[in-house]
Write an enzyme that holds these catalytic residues in place. Structure first.
Site, PDB file in Angstrom:
ATOM      1  N   TRP A 157      -1.944 -56.340   6.519  1.00 27.03           N
ATOM      2  CA  TRP A 157      -1.550 -57.395   5.597  1.00 27.03           C
ATOM      3  C   TRP A 157      -1.830 -56.966   4.151  1.00 27.03           C
ATOM      4  O   TRP A 157      -2.949 -56.569   3.833  1.00 27.03           O
ATOM      5  CB  TRP A 157      -2.325 -58.686   5.909  1.00 27.03           C
TER       6      TRP A 157
ATOM      7  N   HIS B 119      -7.954 -59.589  10.911  1.00 24.32           N
ATOM      8  CA  HIS B 119      -6.565 -60.026  11.156  1.00 24.32           C
ATOM      9  C   HIS B 119      -5.684 -58.786  11.209  1.00 24.32           C
ATOM     10  O   HIS B 119      -4.907 -58.503  10.296  1.00 24.32           O
ATOM     11  CB  HIS B 119      -6.128 -61.012  10.077  1.00 24.32           C
TER      12      HIS B 119
ATOM     13  N   HIS C 201      -3.851 -60.261  17.140  1.00 27.14           N
ATOM     14  CA  HIS C 201      -5.113 -60.949  16.866  1.00 27.14           C
ATOM     15  C   HIS C 201      -4.934 -62.453  16.965  1.00 27.14           C
ATOM     16  O   HIS C 201      -3.821 -62.975  16.904  1.00 27.14           O
ATOM     17  CB  HIS C 201      -5.659 -60.555  15.501  1.00 27.14           C
TER      18      HIS C 201
ATOM     19  N   ASP D  97      -6.030 -66.155  15.397  1.00 25.67           N
ATOM     20  CA  ASP D  97      -6.575 -66.864  14.242  1.00 25.67           C
ATOM     21  C   ASP D  97      -7.416 -68.034  14.743  1.00 25.67           C
ATOM     22  O   ASP D  97      -6.967 -68.792  15.616  1.00 25.67           O
ATOM     23  CB  ASP D  97      -5.438 -67.461  13.393  1.00 25.67           C
TER      24      ASP D  97
ATOM     25  N   HIS E  71     -10.129 -70.021   9.732  1.00 24.46           N
ATOM     26  CA  HIS E  71      -9.351 -69.150   8.839  1.00 24.46           C
ATOM     27  C   HIS E  71      -8.713 -69.949   7.698  1.00 24.46           C
ATOM     28  O   HIS E  71      -8.724 -69.523   6.547  1.00 24.46           O
ATOM     29  CB  HIS E  71      -8.273 -68.460   9.682  1.00 24.46           C
TER      30      HIS E  71
ATOM     31  N   HIS F  75       0.165 -72.671   8.865  1.00 25.88           N
ATOM     32  CA  HIS F  75      -1.127 -72.524   9.556  1.00 25.88           C
ATOM     33  C   HIS F  75      -1.856 -73.863   9.623  1.00 25.88           C
ATOM     34  O   HIS F  75      -2.418 -74.230  10.660  1.00 25.88           O
ATOM     35  CB  HIS F  75      -2.026 -71.519   8.826  1.00 25.88           C
TER      36      HIS F  75
ATOM     37  N   GLU G 149      -1.162 -63.759  16.735  1.00 20.63           N
ATOM     38  CA  GLU G 149      -0.233 -63.087  15.829  1.00 20.63           C
ATOM     39  C   GLU G 149      -0.136 -61.606  16.183  1.00 20.63           C
ATOM     40  O   GLU G 149      -1.095 -61.004  16.661  1.00 20.63           O
ATOM     41  CB  GLU G 149      -0.712 -63.266  14.381  1.00 20.63           C
TER      42      GLU G 149
HETATM   43 ZN   LIG Z   1      -4.387 -63.932  11.264  1.00 19.10          ZN
END
Ligand SMILES: [Zn+2]
Length: 212
Positions: free
Chosen positions: A17, A47, A51, A53, A57, A164, A176
């Site tokens: 990311w 992340h 993974h 969440d 988060h 989210h 994800e």
């Molecule tokens: Zn994540």
């Protein structure tokens, strides 16, 4: 029994990311360098790759952290839905027209994102397919408990906060970065086991589907 590994392999050249810590796996003790044993170390955002969440988060405060998520949430009957490659955003309309079986509680959505994993693309892709707010609300209203997506966020790039938040407040846990390129649409048993890290907002997971 057929097992489908839907986990992305962790490696130093995998997409991460933008702005988050990247992944670095290296040999701390190396037999090729004369050390007695091989020992590796890893530095990474949690992340990364495939993974889970945790609500913490995005909700913070005293919301659930990753080690406290019940495993019976992340394990059990699941449905893999295939969306056509021309779907750019997963809206309520897209999901409403899809044939999601009644009483589905774990939904994994295969989009054209899975082609990114299949071709081994190393660079982060900003134009991945994700849920919009209407799609997130649809899943909450349908009583979904787990949603799996095949790129690194359930929400669009730089616009994922609301998606989210809707999911977490509605009791839906996102997985994800699953690779669904080898999996046909249909019913499976999901086993998704995030690493048990105290107080963490997320964790990499080994996720598999078993054919039923
Ligand atoms: Zn994540």
């Amino acid at each position: 029994m057929r097992i489908y590994d839907i986990s992305v392999t962790l490696s130093n050249d995998m997409p991460t990311w933008p702005g988050d810590p990247t992944i670095e796996i290296k040999r701390f003790s190396d037999m090729e360098a004369g050390d007695a044993i091989n020992v590796s170390e890893m530095h990474t955002s949690l992340h990364i790759g495939t993974h889970v969440d945790a609500p913490f988060h995005f909700l913070g405060g005293d919301s659930t952290t990753i080690e406290a998520l019940p495993l019976n949430l992340l394990t059990g009957r699941a449905y893999v839905l295939h969306l056509p490659d021309n779907v750019d955003i997963i809206t309520a309309q897209v999901l409403g027209q899809a044939s999601i079986p009644p009483r589905t509680r774990r939904l994994l959505i295969r989009t054209r994102n899975s082609n990114i994993w299949a071709r081994g693309e190393k660079a982060f892709q900003t134009d991945y397919v994700a849920l919009d707010e209407s799609g997130a609300n649809f899943l909450v209203e349908r009583g979904m408990r787990v949603v799996g997506v095949d790129y690194l966020s359930v929400g669009p790039f730089k616009a994922g906060r609301e998606v989210h938040t809707i999911l977490f407040k509605g009791g839906v846990i996102p997985i994800e970065g699953v690779d669904l390129s080898q999996v046909a649409q249909g019913r499976y048993t999901l086993y998704c086991l995030p690493l048990k890290i105290a107080g963490a907002d997320g964790a990499p997971a080994r996720a598999i589907l078993v054919g039923v």
